[in-house]
Enzyme design. Sequence first.
Site, PDB file in Angstrom:
ATOM      1  N   THR A 124     -15.792   4.001  18.394  1.00 48.02           N
ATOM      2  CA  THR A 124     -17.131   3.602  18.855  1.00 48.02           C
ATOM      3  C   THR A 124     -17.338   4.186  20.250  1.00 48.02           C
ATOM      4  O   THR A 124     -17.133   3.507  21.256  1.00 48.02           O
ATOM      5  CB  THR A 124     -17.291   2.074  18.875  1.00 48.02           C
ATOM      6  OG1 THR A 124     -16.132   1.477  19.486  1.00 48.02           O
ATOM      7  CG2 THR A 124     -17.475   1.514  17.486  1.00 48.02           C
ATOM      8  N   ARG A 140      -6.200  15.161   7.611  1.00 51.52           N
ATOM      9  CA  ARG A 140      -5.430  14.036   8.131  1.00 51.52           C
ATOM     10  C   ARG A 140      -4.676  13.323   6.999  1.00 51.52           C
ATOM     11  O   ARG A 140      -3.507  12.968   7.153  1.00 51.52           O
ATOM     12  CB  ARG A 140      -6.383  13.061   8.833  1.00 51.52           C
ATOM     13  CG  ARG A 140      -5.752  11.761   9.328  1.00 51.52           C
ATOM     14  CD  ARG A 140      -4.931  11.974  10.552  1.00 51.52           C
ATOM     15  NE  ARG A 140      -4.594  10.715  11.201  1.00 51.52           N
ATOM     16  CZ  ARG A 140      -3.558  10.553  11.996  1.00 51.52           C
ATOM     17  NH1 ARG A 140      -2.752  11.565  12.255  1.00 51.52           N
ATOM     18  NH2 ARG A 140      -3.317   9.382  12.575  1.00 51.52           N
ATOM     19  N   ARG A 195      -9.610  12.538  23.899  1.00 50.88           N
ATOM     20  CA  ARG A 195     -10.945  11.946  23.851  1.00 50.88           C
ATOM     21  C   ARG A 195     -11.396  11.483  25.227  1.00 50.88           C
ATOM     22  O   ARG A 195     -10.696  10.765  25.930  1.00 50.88           O
ATOM     23  CB  ARG A 195     -10.975  10.768  22.877  1.00 50.88           C
ATOM     24  CG  ARG A 195     -10.901  11.156  21.419  1.00 50.88           C
ATOM     25  CD  ARG A 195     -10.832   9.929  20.545  1.00 50.88           C
ATOM     26  NE  ARG A 195      -9.614   9.144  20.784  1.00 50.88           N
ATOM     27  CZ  ARG A 195      -9.379   7.955  20.248  1.00 50.88           C
ATOM     28  NH1 ARG A 195     -10.283   7.393  19.468  1.00 50.88           N
ATOM     29  NH2 ARG A 195      -8.247   7.323  20.495  1.00 50.88           N
ATOM     30  N   CYS A 214     -11.327   3.765  25.719  1.00 48.46           N
ATOM     31  CA  CYS A 214     -11.463   2.326  26.004  1.00 48.46           C
ATOM     32  C   CYS A 214     -12.045   2.061  27.385  1.00 48.46           C
ATOM     33  O   CYS A 214     -13.214   1.706  27.530  1.00 48.46           O
ATOM     34  CB  CYS A 214     -10.107   1.632  25.859  1.00 48.46           C
ATOM     35  SG  CYS A 214      -9.576   1.439  24.152  1.00 48.46           S
ATOM     36  N   THR A 228     -14.321  -1.518  18.958  1.00 46.65           N
ATOM     37  CA  THR A 228     -14.964  -2.140  20.105  1.00 46.65           C
ATOM     38  C   THR A 228     -16.480  -2.080  19.974  1.00 46.65           C
ATOM     39  O   THR A 228     -17.048  -1.010  19.728  1.00 46.65           O
ATOM     40  CB  THR A 228     -14.538  -1.439  21.410  1.00 46.65           C
ATOM     41  OG1 THR A 228     -13.119  -1.533  21.537  1.00 46.65           O
ATOM     42  CG2 THR A 228     -15.207  -2.094  22.615  1.00 46.65           C
ATOM     43  N   ASP A 269      -9.333   7.632   5.199  1.00 43.99           N
ATOM     44  CA  ASP A 269      -9.932   8.433   6.262  1.00 43.99           C
ATOM     45  C   ASP A 269     -10.743   9.547   5.605  1.00 43.99           C
ATOM     46  O   ASP A 269     -10.331  10.100   4.573  1.00 43.99           O
ATOM     47  CB  ASP A 269      -8.851   9.024   7.179  1.00 43.99           C
ATOM     48  CG  ASP A 269      -9.402   9.434   8.542  1.00 43.99           C
ATOM     49  OD1 ASP A 269      -9.097   8.758   9.535  1.00 43.99           O
ATOM     50  OD2 ASP A 269     -10.151  10.443   8.609  1.00 43.99           O
TER      51      ASP A 269
END
Length: 429
Positions: free
Chosen positions: A84, A39, A330, A259, A119, A34
């Site tokens: 994405t 993180r 998000r 999503c 995705t 990452d």
Amino acid sequence: MSQKEHVVSVIGLGYVGLPVAAAFGKKIKTIGFDINQKRIHELKAGIDLTHEVEEDDLKSANILFTNNVEDLAFANFHIIAVPTPVDDVRQPDLTFLLKASGVVGSILKKGDIVVYESTVYPGATEDECVPVLEEASGLKCGSDFKVGYSPERINPGDKEHTFTKIKKIVSGQDNETLEIVAQVYGLVVTAGIYKAESIKVAEAAKIIENTQRDLNIALMNELAIIFDKLGINTQKVLEAAGTKWNFLPFKPGLVGGHCIGVDPYYLTFKAQKIGYMPQVILAGRGINDSMGKFIAQRTIKEMIHAGHHILNSVVTVLGLTFKENCPDIRNSKVIDIIAELEEYGIHVQVSDTLADFDVVKSEYGISLTPMDMLKPASAVVIAVAHDIYRKLSITDLIKLTDNDPVLVDVKGICDLESCKIAGIRVWQL
């Protein structure tokens, strides 16, 4: 490539990538990469702020956590699992995906396989990502290295349907690659492997999974608007209709996250590029994207009916994450409620026990308020059904309000009669 030779790298250690890396790390040598150095430090210490992987699982897995690109060269099976999103005009934003492709391409070796989990719209892996891999590596796809696609199906916050327990769709650019990809994922996924006919089929399957849910929720949201105008409680209607064996148990609500609120735009983008204007999908998106504003306006209407002055009044919003019992903020549509209330000169105080204070401040410019520091409000909006909010008693709710309180119960988690007996004016979506 034999099983003993598999060394997996996972690029992107967020809600999707980390569970994938943790699963592989229990079976074979795994490299978790990452670009976020903070993180990496947290993960090395066994800390996962997404709460998707337990500390013991992190520490027991054979994972090299790193932000050093050169470490990726030790792997020969690379899994790219980066976000994405869509941009400000709801067009696909492949920035993270293409940058990750460039990173992997810079260390790519002959015989390597690159699998995408992010995705995308049908064709993106081969048309957008492969050229970046080739340019960065100087190698030729198909002869020097191979690519595959295996769409992520991880549901953040869901401890039942975890990575290894969800049937895995896999695909490859040829039969040999397909078999290797299926074999590698088969090492960790216990729910079974489904071999898609092609990469494009696998890409399309991922998109329509969430598009279908988006449209079903859009129908419920439109019904909720209609029933609200008719003075009918939508929750009661759905309870009654749900007694039929084949009635689908979808409910109205805010549709955010990485999503359901995003994927349909990838499909409509591709459709428009080939000359077809989607109608049903975009109509559903329009309804779902408008629900935050609708809820805010109904809140204001209820406040007016309760005798409150709107300008400079205080409204408390409980919950900011995009779904219950999950810290992920998000594409949270709660922001739309807050923005609309503020347009009317309302002071909005926001509390969320799961969201990270610094992340929220950085992402949305909002300072979260602990529940014990909330000022009494004219209205309380329960926007997210965290367990802690489900457990609030009538006394707890009254403590959050001032005179003639209004409760906006977006998720329908409160008992209407108990609230009304206590003198709380309640509106449910």
